[in-house]
Design an enzyme around this catalytic site. Structure first.
Site, PDB file in Angstrom:
ATOM      1  N   ASP B 159       0.861  -1.181   0.000  1.00  0.00           N
ATOM      2  CA  ASP B 159       0.000   0.000   0.000  1.00  0.00           C
ATOM      3  C   ASP B 159       0.899   1.232   0.000  1.00  0.00           C
ATOM      4  O   ASP B 159       1.539   1.539   1.006  1.00  0.00           O
ATOM      5  CB  ASP B 159      -0.898   0.013   1.246  1.00  0.00           C
ATOM      6  CG  ASP B 159      -1.959  -1.092   1.211  1.00  0.00           C
ATOM      7  OD1 ASP B 159      -1.734  -2.115   0.512  1.00  0.00           O
ATOM      8  OD2 ASP B 159      -2.994  -0.948   1.890  1.00  0.00           O
ATOM      9  N   LYS B 227      -6.953   3.382  -3.215  1.00  0.00           N
ATOM     10  CA  LYS B 227      -7.342   3.359  -1.797  1.00  0.00           C
ATOM     11  C   LYS B 227      -7.524   4.794  -1.321  1.00  0.00           C
ATOM     12  O   LYS B 227      -6.746   5.673  -1.687  1.00  0.00           O
ATOM     13  CB  LYS B 227      -6.238   2.622  -1.033  1.00  0.00           C
ATOM     14  CG  LYS B 227      -6.397   2.585   0.461  1.00  0.00           C
ATOM     15  CD  LYS B 227      -5.297   1.699   1.088  1.00  0.00           C
ATOM     16  CE  LYS B 227      -5.229   1.887   2.592  1.00  0.00           C
ATOM     17  NZ  LYS B 227      -4.133   1.118   3.208  1.00  0.00           N
ATOM     18  N   LYS B 263     -10.333   0.377  -2.328  1.00  0.00           N
ATOM     19  CA  LYS B 263     -10.272   0.112  -0.891  1.00  0.00           C
ATOM     20  C   LYS B 263     -10.504   1.393  -0.108  1.00  0.00           C
ATOM     21  O   LYS B 263      -9.633   2.259  -0.059  1.00  0.00           O
ATOM     22  CB  LYS B 263      -8.895  -0.478  -0.547  1.00  0.00           C
ATOM     23  CG  LYS B 263      -8.687  -0.707   0.956  1.00  0.00           C
ATOM     24  CD  LYS B 263      -7.345  -1.365   1.234  1.00  0.00           C
ATOM     25  CE  LYS B 263      -7.033  -1.371   2.728  1.00  0.00           C
ATOM     26  NZ  LYS B 263      -5.693  -1.909   3.009  1.00  0.00           N
TER      27      LYS B 263
END
Lengths: 478, 327
Positions: B159, B227, B263
């Site tokens: 991430d 995300k 996400k």
């Protein structure tokens, strides 16, 4: 890419009917009491199931006369002389009761009309209450309105079946605030919330005769608007009936306001926020099954983005959920009556015969009741009947344009002029378009927004007079 | 879950002339349809009123559990805490073997090896935040070293945070090239790539227009997932922000055929909220995205509420928080 079938089908989420008591038969509400009517009684049914809900009394000419006399008495003895600040107290009280009994009203409206519970719960009832709150605030400030402060007298009000409670509030709240008394006739297919409102008037201890509610169909309405002792006629409904009313009262001293049909243009420019524009298109025509006089039934989309907008629109329409109006997840409910369904079918068939491309998402219709799937017609031109006539159902005609001037010309090329929508990220274009469109309401980057502070009404065959806002007082003051 | 280096090259080529300069990127990103704030928020709110009950609710709760990236990102994290979290990810409800495992455990790079070892062959992935998380304010080679570290320790998913300063000052190409470089740094010894999630920190990007542009920028650079947030900045994930990103992945697939995951992270604490996100994904992008491969929740406290609701649906009774494990 192959589409997976959706394992996340929403289970039914039904609102309970147990909160409402529908009595097997209803009388007329005259002079503060329920009385029998002298005409033949008629049945009101649930459009979603065709189940008979109740027998409703029909008012004949004598009943109409009795109601008008009661209203006259109440006006000259009580309501017309009451100081505005006292009238305001009653209006505030009614507004609060509407909120308190909101769920009951929402469920009853949904059953009687066929519209989804989420719309009655989130739109009709809250805005109806807001109208009473808003006009309650005006009752003691009429001298400052600029429209006068003397009431007209007895108002005859005839309202349609598409927003039974909301139209009642639009009519009754300003009339009462201005000191008028009322005889109101709801539509014959949707009388139940008006009759519940009569109970609310009793609960609010409104003086007898100030609000009278008489049920019936066309004959009752004719007797009411042509009654000689009526000072004001307010009507919302079809242009055809509006024309007949205008003729009936022509030459008399009666004041008239008419809110009639529409064929609104919803104009999408190439620089619009497309996802939100698609929401606005959906809301413009599929809200309340398209039973909206200001519905955005003509989509005018700029040619450069037409394919993109149509693809997005079709994808979005495929997610609309049609079915039981009492299911909280229902987006599209039932068509209000068999008669209306037949009209929608007839005009849609004509659209097909004229060569327009008809499309509906895959959509199962329930076995009972009156249903019509959300439908769009592409390749429509100004010469098609579906682009000119009001369909009053979930049917959208899609046209294209190339320049703002062409959009204005096409939008204004209609016998109606009630509303319009503009979708663009450019503020200057919004202002230019809004001042060029011949429509009573022009929404920018939104559609079908109603607020008690905002005037509403039409040009041309969409009627005359304004309801809502400060302007809405004008129709009820000398 | 992992894609090969070859596809990453192909993905870049399609956009070669768009990503060639700040000017061409600006022209492209600012040519995307805008987002009307009022309209987007109204739509998200209306999706939030869907009433999800009985079978649909049971399905949604299990799906949400399978989508959770169970996360601990604190300075005080210890190997012991990470092992406890891994145990919880594998068996969220020790009393009920039918309860599914979460998608992943998300930790800092120095704890990846611990998490990897604890999770073993369970199938639960290890995600690691890297690239000088959460601010992203470090030299590129420091960020890349951070990523290589995490991948070498066995991270299945990386991430990364974007350089918000560069994005807001219009240096789009820099942001793009950094994502491409991080993606290359995700390469393992065998040539496969760790899954790349690109974090925007939408609370700092502020506008929905920026969120949509950042989404496209990351997708063009080859992100596997986009995300919302680090969880360290408020507001973190919101329903409308996530909806704008879901619209972007939907439109991206229409144009390129390539699917990208989404996400939301930070602030999603209740089952009710999680279900609102699932409804939104279902109606905006379609059921293809209702899968842990394409939608995740970055959360730590959400899981226990999902478990509590799950038990309630099975037994008809609410149980207290003490009936579920702390971490």
């Amino acid at each position: 890419m192959a589409k997976k079938s959706n394992p996340f089908e929403y289970a039914p989420a039904l609102e309970s009917r147990s909160i409402v008591d529908i009595s097997p038969s209803y009388g007329l509400f005259v002079d503060g009491e329920f009385v029998d009517g002298h005409g033949h009684s008629f049945k009101t049914i649930s459009p979603a199931t065709e189940e008979v809900l109740a027998e409703v009394a029909e008012a004949d000419a004598a009943d109409v006369d009795r109601a008008v006399k009661a209203a006259r008495r109440a006006h000259s003895r009580v309501w017309g002389r009451m100081p505005g600040r006292e009238r305001a107290k009653y209006l505030f009280r009614i507004a609060r009761i509407l909120q308190e009994r909101g769920r009951e009203l929402a469920v009853l409206e949904s059953i009687d009309n066929g519209k989804p519970i989420k719309e009655t719960r989130d739109v009709d009832v809250p805005i109806a209450a807001a109208h009473f709150f808003y006009y309650a605030g005006w009752a003691d400030k009429l001298e400052y309105s600029g429209y006068g402060s003397q009431s007209l007298g007895v108002a005859a009000q005839v309202i349609p079946w598409n927003f039974p409670l909301l139209m009642l509030a639009w009519k009754i709240a300003p009339a009462l605030a201005c000191g008028n008394t009322i005889v109101l006739k709801p539509a014959e297919t949707t009388p139940l919330t008006a009759l519940l409102f009569a109970e609310i008037c009793q609960q609010a201890e409104l003086p007898p005769g100030v609000v009278n509610i008489i049920t019936g169909a066309g004959e009752t309405g004719r007797a009411l608007v042509s009654h000689p002792d009526v000072d004001k006629v307010a009507f919302t409904g079809s242009t055809e009936v509006g024309r007949a009313i205008a003729q009936a009262v022509a030459g008399s001293q009666k004041r008239v306001t008419l809110e009639l049909g529409g064929k609104a243009a919803n104009i999408v420019f190439e620089d619009a926020a497309l996802d939100q524009a698609v929401e606005g298109i959906v809301n413009g025509i599929f809200f309340n099954q398209g039973h909206v006089c200001c519905a955005g039934s003509r989509l005018l989309v700029q040619e450069s983005v037409a394919d993109d907008v149509l693809a997005r629109l079709k994808r979005r329409m495929a997610t609309l959920r049609l079915g039981d109006p009492l299911d909280k997840n229902t987006d599209i409910g039932a068509i209000n009556s068999a008669e209306q369904l037949a009209k929608i079918r007839e005009l849609s068939d004509i659209g097909e015969q004229e060569g327009a491309g008809r499309w509906s998402p895959p959509c199962e219709l329930p076995d009972h009741g009156f249903w019509f799937p959300p439908t769009i017609f592409t390749g429509v031109t100004q010469a098609h009947r579906i682009a000119r006539e009001e369909i009053f159902g979930p049917v959208l005609s899609v046209l294209t344009f190339r320049t703002p001037a062409e959009a204005v010309a096409k939008a204004n090329n209609s016998p109606y002029g009630l509303s319009a929508g503009i979708w663009t990220e450019k503020g200057s274009l919004i202002l230019k378009m809004a001042s060029s469109l011949r429509a009573g309401v022009v929404w920018a980057n939104t559609f079908n927004k109603f607020d008690p502070t905002s005037p509403f009404g039409g040009y041309k065959e969409s009627g005359y007079g304004r309801e809502g806002g400060r302007h809405g007082l004008e129709g009820y003051l000398k | 879950m992992s894609s090969t280096a070859a596809t990453s090259g192909a993905v870049r080529d399609v956009w070669a002339d768009v990503t060639a300069s700040d000017r061409s990127l600006r022209r492209f990103l600012h040519g995307l349809p805008g987002v009307d704030q009022v309209g987007a928020e109204a739509r998200a709110a209306s999706l939030g009123t869907r009433s999800i009950k009985t079978t649909a609710k049971a399905y949604a709760i299990d799906l949400a559990i399978r989508m959770v990236d169970l996360t601990t990102l604190e300075g005080q994290d210890t190997p012991g805490k990470v092992r406890a979290l891994a145990a919880k990810a594998m068996r969220p409800d020790p009393a009920d073997p039918t309860c599914p495992a979460t998608a992943a455990v998300c930790v800092y790079p120095d704890l990846v090896a611990t998490a990897k070892e604890a999770l073993g062959t369970s199938g639960v992935h290890v995600a690691s935040v890297a690239t000088a998380f959460p601010s992203g304010r470090a030299a590129l080679d420091v960020k890349l070293a951070d990523v290589r570290d995490a991948v070498a320790a066995g991270a299945d998913e990386v991430d990364m945070v974007i350089d918000r300063g560069a994005f807001l000052s219009g240096r789009y190409q820099q942001v793009h090239d950094e994502i491409v470089a991080v993606r290359e740094a995700c390469a393992r010894a065998d040539g496969s790539l760790a899954h790349l999630k690109v974090i925007f920190e939408t609370g700092e990007l502020q506008t929905y227009d920026n969120v949509r542009r950042a989404s496209w920028l990351a997708m063009m650079a080859g992100a596997d997932f986009i995300k919302t947030s680090t969880g360290k900045v408020q507001p973190a994930a919101t329903l409308p922000v996530t909806m704008v990103m879901v619209e972007a992945v939907r439109d991206f697939r229409e144009q390129t055929g390539r699917m990208v995951g989404v996400k939301p992270a930070g602030g999603i604490r209740s089952s009710k909220d999680a279900i609102k996100y699932l409804v939104m994904v279902n109606e905006v992008a379609g059921p293809d995205w209702l899968d842990p491969d394409w939608f995740r929740f970055g959360a730590s406290t959400l899981l226990n509420d999902l478990l509590m609701q799950r038990t309630t649906m099975q037994t008809g009774r609410y149980s207290g928080p003490d009936y579920f494990t702390l971490d």
